[in-house]
Design a protein around this motif. Structure first.
Motif, PDB file in Angstrom:
ATOM      1  N   ARG A  89       0.789  -1.089  -0.019  1.00  0.00           N
ATOM      2  CA  ARG A  89       0.072  -0.066   0.024  1.00  0.00           C
ATOM      3  C   ARG A  89       0.788   1.249  -0.060  1.00  0.00           C
ATOM      4  O   ARG A  89       0.502   2.144  -0.593  1.00  0.00           O
ATOM      5  N   VAL A  90       2.039   1.115   0.553  1.00  0.00           N
ATOM      6  CA  VAL A  90       2.767   2.425   0.882  1.00  0.00           C
ATOM      7  C   VAL A  90       3.531   2.614  -0.590  1.00  0.00           C
ATOM      8  O   VAL A  90       3.755   3.638  -1.180  1.00  0.00           O
ATOM      9  N   ALA A  91       3.926   1.404  -1.211  1.00  0.00           N
ATOM     10  CA  ALA A  91       4.740   1.360  -2.504  1.00  0.00           C
ATOM     11  C   ALA A  91       3.693   2.045  -3.649  1.00  0.00           C
ATOM     12  O   ALA A  91       4.348   2.707  -4.602  1.00  0.00           O
ATOM     13  N   ASP A  92       2.275   1.930  -3.260  1.00  0.00           N
ATOM     14  CA  ASP A  92       1.505   2.604  -4.110  1.00  0.00           C
ATOM     15  C   ASP A  92       1.114   4.090  -4.139  1.00  0.00           C
ATOM     16  O   ASP A  92       0.285   4.657  -4.661  1.00  0.00           O
ATOM     17  N   GLY A  93       2.005   4.427  -2.934  1.00  0.00           N
ATOM     18  CA  GLY A  93       1.781   5.863  -2.756  1.00  0.00           C
ATOM     19  C   GLY A  93       0.672   6.152  -1.580  1.00  0.00           C
ATOM     20  O   GLY A  93       0.348   7.387  -1.281  1.00  0.00           O
ATOM     21  N   GLU A  94       0.281   5.094  -1.055  1.00  0.00           N
ATOM     22  CA  GLU A  94      -0.983   5.496  -0.002  1.00  0.00           C
ATOM     23  C   GLU A  94      -0.248   5.811   1.293  1.00  0.00           C
ATOM     24  O   GLU A  94       0.617   5.354   1.555  1.00  0.00           O
TER      25      GLU A  94
ATOM     26  N   THR B 211       0.650 -14.951  17.800  1.00  0.00           N
ATOM     27  CA  THR B 211      -0.083 -13.841  17.041  1.00  0.00           C
ATOM     28  C   THR B 211       0.351 -12.708  17.633  1.00  0.00           C
ATOM     29  O   THR B 211       0.090 -12.494  19.054  1.00  0.00           O
ATOM     30  N   TRP B 212       0.492 -11.555  17.089  1.00  0.00           N
ATOM     31  CA  TRP B 212       0.911 -10.327  17.375  1.00  0.00           C
ATOM     32  C   TRP B 212       0.022  -9.227  16.647  1.00  0.00           C
ATOM     33  O   TRP B 212      -0.507  -9.574  15.817  1.00  0.00           O
ATOM     34  N   VAL B 213      -0.195  -8.252  17.505  1.00  0.00           N
ATOM     35  CA  VAL B 213      -1.280  -7.186  16.916  1.00  0.00           C
ATOM     36  C   VAL B 213      -0.507  -6.000  16.639  1.00  0.00           C
ATOM     37  O   VAL B 213       0.292  -5.446  17.471  1.00  0.00           O
ATOM     38  N   HIS B 214      -0.205  -5.634  15.358  1.00  0.00           N
ATOM     39  CA  HIS B 214       0.624  -4.447  15.074  1.00  0.00           C
ATOM     40  C   HIS B 214      -0.355  -3.148  14.657  1.00  0.00           C
ATOM     41  O   HIS B 214      -1.298  -3.313  13.870  1.00  0.00           O
ATOM     42  N   ARG B 215      -0.065  -2.069  15.261  1.00  0.00           N
ATOM     43  CA  ARG B 215      -0.554  -0.745  14.819  1.00  0.00           C
ATOM     44  C   ARG B 215       0.329  -0.099  13.850  1.00  0.00           C
ATOM     45  O   ARG B 215       1.373   0.359  14.171  1.00  0.00           O
ATOM     46  N   LEU B 216       0.284   0.259  12.586  1.00  0.00           N
ATOM     47  CA  LEU B 216       1.171   0.560  11.616  1.00  0.00           C
ATOM     48  C   LEU B 216       0.790   2.082  11.113  1.00  0.00           C
ATOM     49  O   LEU B 216      -0.430   2.449  10.836  1.00  0.00           O
ATOM     50  N   ARG B 217       1.868   3.008  10.699  1.00  0.00           N
ATOM     51  CA  ARG B 217       1.614   4.264   9.918  1.00  0.00           C
ATOM     52  C   ARG B 217       2.766   4.017   8.921  1.00  0.00           C
ATOM     53  O   ARG B 217       3.896   3.472   8.951  1.00  0.00           O
ATOM     54  N   SER B 218       2.574   4.844   7.616  1.00  0.00           N
ATOM     55  CA  SER B 218       3.494   4.733   6.695  1.00  0.00           C
ATOM     56  C   SER B 218       4.163   6.374   6.701  1.00  0.00           C
ATOM     57  O   SER B 218       3.674   7.225   7.012  1.00  0.00           O
TER      58      SER B 218
ATOM     59  N   VAL C 104       8.914   3.607   4.438  1.00  0.00           N
ATOM     60  CA  VAL C 104       9.154   3.581   5.997  1.00  0.00           C
ATOM     61  C   VAL C 104       7.802   2.936   6.597  1.00  0.00           C
ATOM     62  O   VAL C 104       6.658   3.392   6.148  1.00  0.00           O
ATOM     63  N   LEU C 105       7.836   1.875   7.038  1.00  0.00           N
ATOM     64  CA  LEU C 105       6.980   1.444   7.866  1.00  0.00           C
ATOM     65  C   LEU C 105       7.001   1.905   9.463  1.00  0.00           C
ATOM     66  O   LEU C 105       8.121   1.222  10.100  1.00  0.00           O
ATOM     67  N   ILE C 106       6.303   2.182  10.119  1.00  0.00           N
ATOM     68  CA  ILE C 106       6.570   2.589  11.668  1.00  0.00           C
ATOM     69  C   ILE C 106       5.522   1.544  12.343  1.00  0.00           C
ATOM     70  O   ILE C 106       4.239   1.797  12.336  1.00  0.00           O
ATOM     71  N   LEU C 107       6.071   0.760  13.274  1.00  0.00           N
ATOM     72  CA  LEU C 107       5.084  -0.190  13.933  1.00  0.00           C
ATOM     73  C   LEU C 107       5.063  -0.057  15.318  1.00  0.00           C
ATOM     74  O   LEU C 107       6.088   0.055  15.976  1.00  0.00           O
ATOM     75  N   SER C 108       3.933  -0.218  16.098  1.00  0.00           N
ATOM     76  CA  SER C 108       3.975  -0.444  17.606  1.00  0.00           C
ATOM     77  C   SER C 108       3.136  -1.508  17.974  1.00  0.00           C
ATOM     78  O   SER C 108       2.175  -2.089  17.162  1.00  0.00           O
ATOM     79  N   ASP C 109       3.732  -2.136  18.955  1.00  0.00           N
ATOM     80  CA  ASP C 109       3.015  -3.351  19.341  1.00  0.00           C
ATOM     81  C   ASP C 109       1.774  -3.204  20.085  1.00  0.00           C
ATOM     82  O   ASP C 109       1.746  -2.599  21.296  1.00  0.00           O
ATOM     83  N   ALA C 110       0.647  -3.488  19.615  1.00  0.00           N
ATOM     84  CA  ALA C 110      -0.699  -3.465  20.145  1.00  0.00           C
ATOM     85  C   ALA C 110      -1.232  -4.653  20.503  1.00  0.00           C
ATOM     86  O   ALA C 110      -2.575  -4.828  21.040  1.00  0.00           O
TER      87      ALA C 110
END
Length: 498
Positions: A84-89, A107-114, A128-134
């Motif tokens: 999705r981020v490679a497509d410019g989103e 199983t982990w739960v990740h909250r991500l922003r690009s 860049v993918l920024i992940l937080s452990d949710a």
């Protein structure tokens, strides 16, 4: 190596040094989705300790880690965050569940922003993918979801930003008859849970402030029409970092129906109580204070309601004999009811009448009471006494009648004497029983002496003893006593005198 490439590599190393110690996970990738680097936090969030374990690119990453949305729908490759981020989103709050392929236990739960880094000319240079452990947050939310859905108390949750319902539990659906789609997404104005609330203005003010809404009664409209009486309360809470309001309910409709049924029942009782032609009185169970009387009671006793209501039965003294009044209420306290008790009732002016009393325990407006019903039997009792007197007179010489007639006369007399003396036939001696039997045959003392071969004086003594034990004073009364108990029936026939 050209100066531009060297500068680019230097910038990347500096970037890596800056982000390597961050607690958030960071993954860097080329524009073609080749994974270049990940900090230790990002590796830990995937359960690996080196970059190669993530895969060379998004396609390899997808073969090693299965991603699902929180609604359990799997992500296709084109919806993976790097794609999705490679497509410019650009996105700022995507939550996904991450499971290693072949190991469903983890199983982990990740909250991500690009983030897309551009070069000096403004062209995209680095993804860049920024992940937080949710995971812990998701676990807590899951526990809340299970508790919320399993809670039998009806509840809905609305988002304060737009006042739309985002959650509803089964208890609310069952109480109201709504289905989930009729609730989720609707606003509090469309499905007003504060309809006709006691303090609606306060509730609306508290809702706008995101503050606790105290308990209050309200009418909740139902999907098929009509409404349901409820108690509603609101409690602010945070869900997914959004301010929300939890509305919980208590269904008061069963209580309202019970109160309506009770009121109707009491109205029917009151109408029946007043219209019945039988003298009736209601008094409290605790102190026997008169609560109400009907017209028939006033007509029979001569009292008015003002003279009786509020006073105790003992104070009015209309039951003749204080011990009889005590006996009635002692029996009611012990058994809860009294049936067909003969009493004398004193009318206003001290005239005494004969009555039969029946009483039962009733509840009036949740207060235990006694219902006393009287039947005036004065005339009937006078007639019975006159009949008995006539029978006694006729039976003075029982020898003139057949045994069958004597028994019928005895039965007629017994209707006025339901409470028999406590003496038993077995209390008589064998000789006294013989004497009683011959009396019942209609024999005189001399004839009994001849039959039993006893002296006349001895027979007279036996007869006197029998009278004393039976509590009677004549031969006819002794015969009645025996017939009331079915003694000597059919054993002999009295022969009429020639």
């Amino acid at each position: 190596m050209s100066q531009a490439v060297l500068a680019k590599e230097t910038n990347r190393r500096q970037l890596q040094q800056i982000i390597s110690g961050l607690s958030d996970g960071v993954i860097l990738a080329e524009i073609d989705q080749t994974i270049l680097w990940a900090n230790e936090a990002a590796l830990t969030m995937h359960g690996v300790d080196h970059i190669e374990a993530l895969g060379a690119n998004t396609k390899e990453y997808a073969t090693r880690f299965a991603l699902r949305y929180r609604n359990n729908h799997p992500l296709p490759l084109e919806n993976y965050p790097l794609s999705r981020v490679a497509d410019g989103e650009e996105f700022s709050d995507v939550v996904v569940e991450v499971t290693p392929t072949g190991d469903d236990e983890k199983t982990w739960v990740h909250r991500l922003r690009s983030l897309v880094l551009n070069d000096a000319s403004g062209e995209p240079e680095l993804l860049v993918l920024i992940l937080s452990d949710a995971t812990e947050w998701a676990s807590a939310e899951q526990r809340f979801e299970k508790t919320f859905n399993a809670n039998p108390a009806p509840a809905v949750i609305c988002r304060l930003s737009d006042l739309r319902y985002i959650k509803v539990n089964q208890g609310f659906l069952e109480m109201t008859g709504y289905n989930r789609d009729q609730v989720i997404g609707r606003s509090v104005y469309e499905l007003d849970v504060l309809e006709q609330a006691e303090r609606k203005d306060l509730a609306i003010q508290r809702l706008g402030e995101g503050a606790t809404i105290p308990q209050m009664q309200a009418e909740l409209k139902l999907p098929e029409g009509g409404s349901k009486l409820v108690i509603v309360a609101g409690q602010p809470l945070d869900m997914n970092e959004e301010d929300c309001m939890l509305f919980s309910f208590t269904d008061l409709e069963p209580r309202r129906k019970a109160e309506t049924a009770l009121r109707q029942s009491e109205e029917r009782f009151a109408k029946s109580f007043r219209l019945t032609p039988v003298p009736t009185l209601v008094c409290s169970a605790d102190n026997q204070q008169v609560v109400d009387i009907n017209e028939a009671f006033m007509s029979t006793t001569g009292y008015t309601s003002e003279e009786l209501i509020g006073k105790s039965v003992a104070e009015i003294d209309f039951i003749d004999g204080a011990q009889n009044c005590t006996r009635v209420f002692a029996a009611l306290e012990k058994a809860g009811n009294v049936d067909n008790l003969d009493l004398k009732i004193r009318k206003k002016g001290n005239e005494v009448i004969d009555c039969v009393l029946s009483a039962d325990t009733v509840s009036i407006q949740d207060v235990p009471c006694y219902l006393l019903v009287l039947m005036n039997i004065t005339e009937r009792k006078r007639s019975e006494l006159e009949l008995v007197a006539a029978i006694e007179e006729v039976m003075q010489d029982a020898s003139w009648f057949s045994q069958t007639l004597i028994e019928k006369l005895a039965n007629a007399k017994s209707v006025n004497s339901p409470n028999l003396p406590s003496v038993s036939f077995t209390d008589l001696t064998a000789r006294e029983r013989d004497v009683l039997g011959l009396i019942c045959e209609g024999l005189a003392d001399k004839e009994i002496a001849s039959r039993l071969k006893l002296a006349p004086n001895t027979v007279r003594n036996h007869v006197a003893t029998v009278y004393s034990k039976l509590g009677v004073h004549s031969r006819s009364a002794a015969i009645v006593w025996a017939r009331e108990r079915g003694l000597f029936a059919g054993e002999h026939r009295v022969k009429p005198k020639k």
